[in-house]
Design an enzyme around this catalytic site. Structure first.
Site, PDB file in Angstrom:
ATOM      1  N   HIS A 155       0.345  -0.839  -0.468  1.00  0.00           N
ATOM      2  CA  HIS A 155      -0.097  -0.110  -0.123  1.00  0.00           C
ATOM      3  C   HIS A 155       0.334   1.592  -0.421  1.00  0.00           C
ATOM      4  CE1 HIS A 155      -3.301   2.549   1.196  1.00  0.00           C
ATOM      5  NE2 HIS A 155      -4.010   1.586   1.230  1.00  0.00           N
ATOM      6  N   GLU A 257      -0.274   1.361  -5.648  1.00  0.00           N
ATOM      7  CA  GLU A 257       0.195   0.605  -5.120  1.00  0.00           C
ATOM      8  C   GLU A 257      -0.265  -0.931  -6.200  1.00  0.00           C
ATOM      9  OE1 GLU A 257      -3.434   0.055  -2.030  1.00  0.00           O
ATOM     10  OE2 GLU A 257      -3.490   2.293  -2.252  1.00  0.00           O
TER      11      GLU A 257
END
Length: 282
Positions: A155, A257
């Protein structure tokens, strides 16, 4: 600059500092196995860490590169983004020379994880700092006797000087799921992705490298193994509603991400899945 790997205290969290002779540096928290900072030689910070992030060793850290496993976002019954980002990872290997620093962190199932997700696993996270490159590889092994499914992501919060002046290239023609619009699927028609409001998208089947341009610097982004790319910026209203991000924090970050999010990965017993994200400062 002294090269090598140093065990440090980062605002109360046990962490590792990786550095090279040329001046590259990264900081990795053992809580969450999370990269919190990366500065390439002669350049500024490339990873966004919220100045109001909670660093108490229990709360997920806002910013850096959280590891989402075994669930991405709220796509299942587990806590949002799974439990790996709130676990204590173990140092498995350390290697360094003047020109590189490499650490491998490990996470295994335990009583707490099995209470949430009843599967046996070993996750290995390799973090390499080399020249102007940050390379993160995640290896997920099914150590049990039955197959399991998971979704996952790195992330990555990228630091930008002004998100409205940033340009993300390489996604033209890809289909994406709009996460805040009941999963609507749209084709990317623009040559670049611009952030002019809230963005929450999962781009499917992305195989080509991406390029993030801003002012006088660029960042190459390449993934292997991960089929999807998530692009996220909370914009003004959602940023203001996040207790661990400044009201204007959205202006200084863009999440790009590496993810396996659209379809779960099925991992048979005894097998290994690999995914990698490489960032190159240009």
């Amino acid at each position: 600059m002294k090269a090598g790997i140093e065990h440090i205290d980062f605002h109360g969290l046990p962490a590792l500092s990786l550095s090279t002779r040329a001046g590259a540096r990264a900081v990795v928290s053992l809580f969450g196995g999370q990269v919190l900072s990366w500065t390439p030689p002669g350049g500024g910070e490339r990873i966004y860490l919220s100045p109001t992030a909670v660093l108490d060793g229990h709360t997920p850290i806002r910013g850096g590169i959280p590891v989402c496993f075994p669930q991405f976002a709220a796509q299942g019954a587990l806590p949002r983004h799974g439990f790996a980002r709130q676990a204590i990872w173990q140092v498995e290997t350390e290697r360094s020379d003047d020109d590189f620093a490499l650490v491998t962190l490990g996470l295994r199932d335990d009583v707490a994880s099995r209470a949430l997700w009843p599967h046996a696993f070993h996750v290995e996270l390799g973090i390499l700092v080399e020249d102007s490159r940050l390379d993160i590889e995640i290896e997920i092994e099914n150590t049990g006797d039955a197959a399991f499914e998971f979704t996952a992501a790195l992330h990555t919060y990228l630091a930008v000087r002004e998100v409205e002046e940033s340009r993300l290239e390489g996604l033209h023609g890809h289909m994406f799921h709009v996460m805040n619009a009941d999963g609507q699927v749209v084709r990317e028609s623009g040559d670049v992705v611009l952030v002019e409001g809230e963005v929450d998208r999962i781009y499917r089947d992305v195989k080509r490298p991406l390029l993030l341009r801003e002012y006088d610097r660029s960042l190459g982004i390449n993934t292997e193994g991960f089929p999807d790319v998530v692009v996220w910026n909370p914009w003004e209203e959602r940023s203001a509603a996040l207790p661990d991000m400044p009201n204007d924090g959205f202006r200084r970050m863009l999440c790009v991400e590496a993810a396996a999010a659209v379809a779960p990965v099925t991992l048979p017993a005894g097998k290994i899945w690999l995914g990698r994200q490489t960032l190159v400062a240009l």
